[in-house]
Design a protein around this motif. Structure first.
Motif, PDB file in Angstrom:
ATOM      1  N   ALA A 194     -10.621  -0.832   3.835  1.00  0.00           N
ATOM      2  CA  ALA A 194     -11.573  -1.525   3.247  1.00  0.00           C
ATOM      3  C   ALA A 194     -11.141  -2.206   1.792  1.00  0.00           C
ATOM      4  O   ALA A 194     -11.273  -3.312   1.549  1.00  0.00           O
ATOM      5  CB  ALA A 194     -12.864  -1.132   3.327  1.00  0.00           C
ATOM      6  N   ALA A 195     -10.600  -1.024   0.965  1.00  0.00           N
ATOM      7  CA  ALA A 195     -10.314  -1.378  -0.424  1.00  0.00           C
ATOM      8  C   ALA A 195      -9.218  -2.453  -0.465  1.00  0.00           C
ATOM      9  O   ALA A 195      -9.345  -3.455  -1.162  1.00  0.00           O
ATOM     10  CB  ALA A 195     -10.054   0.219  -0.971  1.00  0.00           C
ATOM     11  N   GLY A 196      -8.019  -2.293   0.339  1.00  0.00           N
ATOM     12  CA  GLY A 196      -6.864  -3.017   0.474  1.00  0.00           C
ATOM     13  C   GLY A 196      -7.300  -4.359   0.688  1.00  0.00           C
ATOM     14  O   GLY A 196      -6.885  -5.438   0.219  1.00  0.00           O
ATOM     15  N   GLY A 197      -8.328  -4.432   1.888  1.00  0.00           N
ATOM     16  CA  GLY A 197      -8.627  -6.019   1.932  1.00  0.00           C
ATOM     17  C   GLY A 197      -9.344  -6.717   0.903  1.00  0.00           C
ATOM     18  O   GLY A 197      -9.201  -7.783   0.593  1.00  0.00           O
ATOM     19  N   GLY A 240      -3.663  -3.154  -1.557  1.00  0.00           N
ATOM     20  CA  GLY A 240      -4.104  -4.799  -1.611  1.00  0.00           C
ATOM     21  C   GLY A 240      -3.357  -5.372  -2.628  1.00  0.00           C
ATOM     22  O   GLY A 240      -3.062  -6.647  -2.483  1.00  0.00           O
ATOM     23  N   LEU A 241      -3.331  -4.855  -3.869  1.00  0.00           N
ATOM     24  CA  LEU A 241      -2.816  -5.733  -5.086  1.00  0.00           C
ATOM     25  C   LEU A 241      -1.398  -5.915  -4.814  1.00  0.00           C
ATOM     26  O   LEU A 241      -1.056  -7.072  -4.917  1.00  0.00           O
ATOM     27  CB  LEU A 241      -3.132  -5.035  -6.184  1.00  0.00           C
ATOM     28  N   LEU A 242      -0.584  -4.845  -4.302  1.00  0.00           N
ATOM     29  CA  LEU A 242       0.805  -4.998  -4.155  1.00  0.00           C
ATOM     30  C   LEU A 242       1.030  -6.114  -2.986  1.00  0.00           C
ATOM     31  O   LEU A 242       1.971  -6.741  -3.159  1.00  0.00           O
ATOM     32  CB  LEU A 242       1.316  -3.587  -3.563  1.00  0.00           C
ATOM     33  N   ASN A 273      -3.808  -9.201   5.708  1.00  0.00           N
ATOM     34  CA  ASN A 273      -2.760  -8.488   5.154  1.00  0.00           C
ATOM     35  C   ASN A 273      -2.995  -7.389   4.166  1.00  0.00           C
ATOM     36  O   ASN A 273      -2.423  -6.410   4.098  1.00  0.00           O
ATOM     37  CB  ASN A 273      -1.640  -9.220   4.681  1.00  0.00           C
ATOM     38  N   GLY A 274      -4.157  -7.710   3.385  1.00  0.00           N
ATOM     39  CA  GLY A 274      -4.612  -6.573   2.351  1.00  0.00           C
ATOM     40  C   GLY A 274      -5.213  -5.435   3.134  1.00  0.00           C
ATOM     41  O   GLY A 274      -4.845  -4.212   2.958  1.00  0.00           O
ATOM     42  N   ILE A 275      -6.020  -5.749   4.238  1.00  0.00           N
ATOM     43  CA  ILE A 275      -6.475  -4.674   5.184  1.00  0.00           C
ATOM     44  C   ILE A 275      -5.263  -3.646   5.619  1.00  0.00           C
ATOM     45  O   ILE A 275      -5.287  -2.364   5.829  1.00  0.00           O
ATOM     46  CB  ILE A 275      -7.365  -5.145   6.219  1.00  0.00           C
ATOM     47  N   LEU A 276      -4.174  -4.624   6.187  1.00  0.00           N
ATOM     48  CA  LEU A 276      -3.151  -3.752   6.819  1.00  0.00           C
ATOM     49  C   LEU A 276      -2.394  -2.988   5.712  1.00  0.00           C
ATOM     50  O   LEU A 276      -1.934  -1.826   6.019  1.00  0.00           O
ATOM     51  CB  LEU A 276      -2.108  -4.598   7.526  1.00  0.00           C
TER      52      LEU A 276
END
Length: 430
Positions: free
Chosen positions: A246-249, A299-301, A270-273
């Motif tokens: 969730a945070a990545g997305g 997610g930032l990366l 892709n942020g979720i993944l």
């Protein structure tokens, strides 16, 4: 009864990891063009079927050879389950699951490495050379590399920690994807006059479904890596996995919106993944707060990695390198940065955030160090880069790895398979 419960949970997780292959297929065909759909689906089906057979005949016993020198070992061809004196299956093989369950669960992981490469080389690699690469990489390279940690090899002795495969699965596929993209070159029209040209996928709803399926499958990918149905540790792993995703997305969506002034769904996905890949190395030893931080950074990366890869003129249609390699490295190093969100008990045993004993103090001290994590990243980079380069470069100089210009423009479905995924809805894509 306890063994049965653990074993049933492991079998459910095996099914969830198998289901991830549908997610990978949906994501890959959704982010690429319609004219290459059959080709992509064919590769994905080839990977899971041949991958399982290879893991049965050689891979499983390469990855778990028993006593070996820490770098290479082999316990023999085929599967040979431990039996009791009466000839029945020895259920003491492991505390939580049987030999057969172990093989099948690990076999599902093995095929994932080649699936990652499939997305990166989509729309321009010949199917024959890709099949050869899959056979060698899944059959030999992945299990040998995996034995260095999960098989009790030298990295395990150094204190390297990778719970469910941020490096052992995702970076192993990511390094090969990077090498393949470099040797293969970009798709026609991707870079014109030094400028990056967008090549949109043909079915974003399908790609979205693929990501949600992958997220679901990660319950088995990480949850099954507990190797039992332990309620405390399994529930913690599922919580950290979901929070990181969730945070990545969210962070990826916010960052890409700030940078590009549009709400990009593919970057969100892709942020979720990326968050899922990032938490995989330490899902069992992180607190929920640490999981959110790890996922957010992943997610930032993703946003910066996708942009950087484009600037290098490397064409990765699905963002596999950013997701699996970059976030795989980050997740592995994060274990050394954040350590274990835990305490020791009166017996000197190390507890994770749920209070479950996971290691002795000595083992924990080794895993707390950043250096073993870095050694692991470098070791896997070395074996994956060297092996994938040799495999693909030799094929490039002999049989060739790239389709002709005409085949690429007209689509691999028609030229390599003589089929059309959507015969009633043809698009004139050139």
């Amino acid at each position: 009864m306890e063994l049965t419960t653990h074993n049933v949970w492991m079998m459910i997780c095996t099914a969830l990891v198998f289901f991830m292959h549908l997610g990978f297929a949906f994501l890959e065909i959704g982010l690429t063009r319609q004219k290459n759909t059959i080709n992509i689906l064919f590769k994905n089906i080839f990977i899971i079927t041949v991958g399982l057979l290879l893991y049965c005949f050689v891979g499983f016993n390469l990855m778990y050879p028993g006593d070996f020198n820490g770098f290479l070992g082999f316990a023999g061809f085929g599967l040979d389950a431990p039996l009791t004196a009466s000839g029945g299956l020895d259920l003491t093989y492991n505390e939580g699951y049987t030999y057969w369950t172990d093989f099948l669960f690990q076999g599902m992981f093995a095929a994932t490495a080649a699936t990652i490469v499939s997305g990166a080389v989509a729309e321009r690699m010949k199917v024959g050379p890709f099949m050869i690469f899959t056979i060698i990489y899944v059959g030999l390279i992945y299990p040998i590399a995996g034995s260095w940690k999960w098989g009790g090899g030298f990295l395990d002795g150094l204190g390297f920690y990778d719970f469910a495969g941020s490096t052992l699965v995702h970076s192993v596929g990511g390094w090969a994807a990077l090498v393949a993209v470099c040797l293969l070159g970009s798709r026609i029209g991707k870079f014109k006059d030094g400028k990056i040209q967008a090549i949109p996928g043909h079915n974003i709803p399908l790609a979205t479904a693929g990501v949600l399926i992958l997220w679901l499958g990660w319950f088995g990918f990480n949850g099954g890596s507990v190797l039992s149905a332990d309620p405390e540790l399994t529930s913690l792993v599922l919580v950290t996995t979901c929070l990181a995703a969730a945070a990545g997305g969210v962070v990826s969506a916010i960052a890409s919106t700030i940078m590009y002034k549009n709400l990009d769904l593919t970057m969100f996905l892709n942020g979720i993944l990326g968050g899922l890949v990032g938490i995989t190395a330490g899902a069992d030893v992180m607190s929920p707060t640490s999981a959110v931080i790890i996922g957010a950074i992943a997610g930032l990366l993703i946003v910066f990695a996708v942009s950087f890869i484009d600037k290098l003129k490397l064409d990765d249609p699905v963002g596999a390198i950013a997701v699996h390699l970059v976030c795989g490295i980050w997740g592995t190093l994060a274990v050394g940065i954040f350590g274990f969100s835990a305490v020791t008990n009166d017996a000197g045993e190390f507890l994770n955030a749920s209070g479950t004993v996971v290691a002795t103090v000595t083992e924990a001290a080794n895993s707390l160090s950043f250096l073993p994590q870095l050694y692991g990243v470098l070791a896997y980079a070395a074996i994956c880069i060297i092996s994938s380069f040799l495999i693909i470069f030799i094929m490039k100089k002999t049989v060739g790895i790239r389709v002709s210009e005409r085949e690429e423009l007209e689509g691999l479905d028609a030229h390599e398979h003589g089929m059309d995924a959507y015969p009633d809805f043809r698009l004139n894509e050139h």
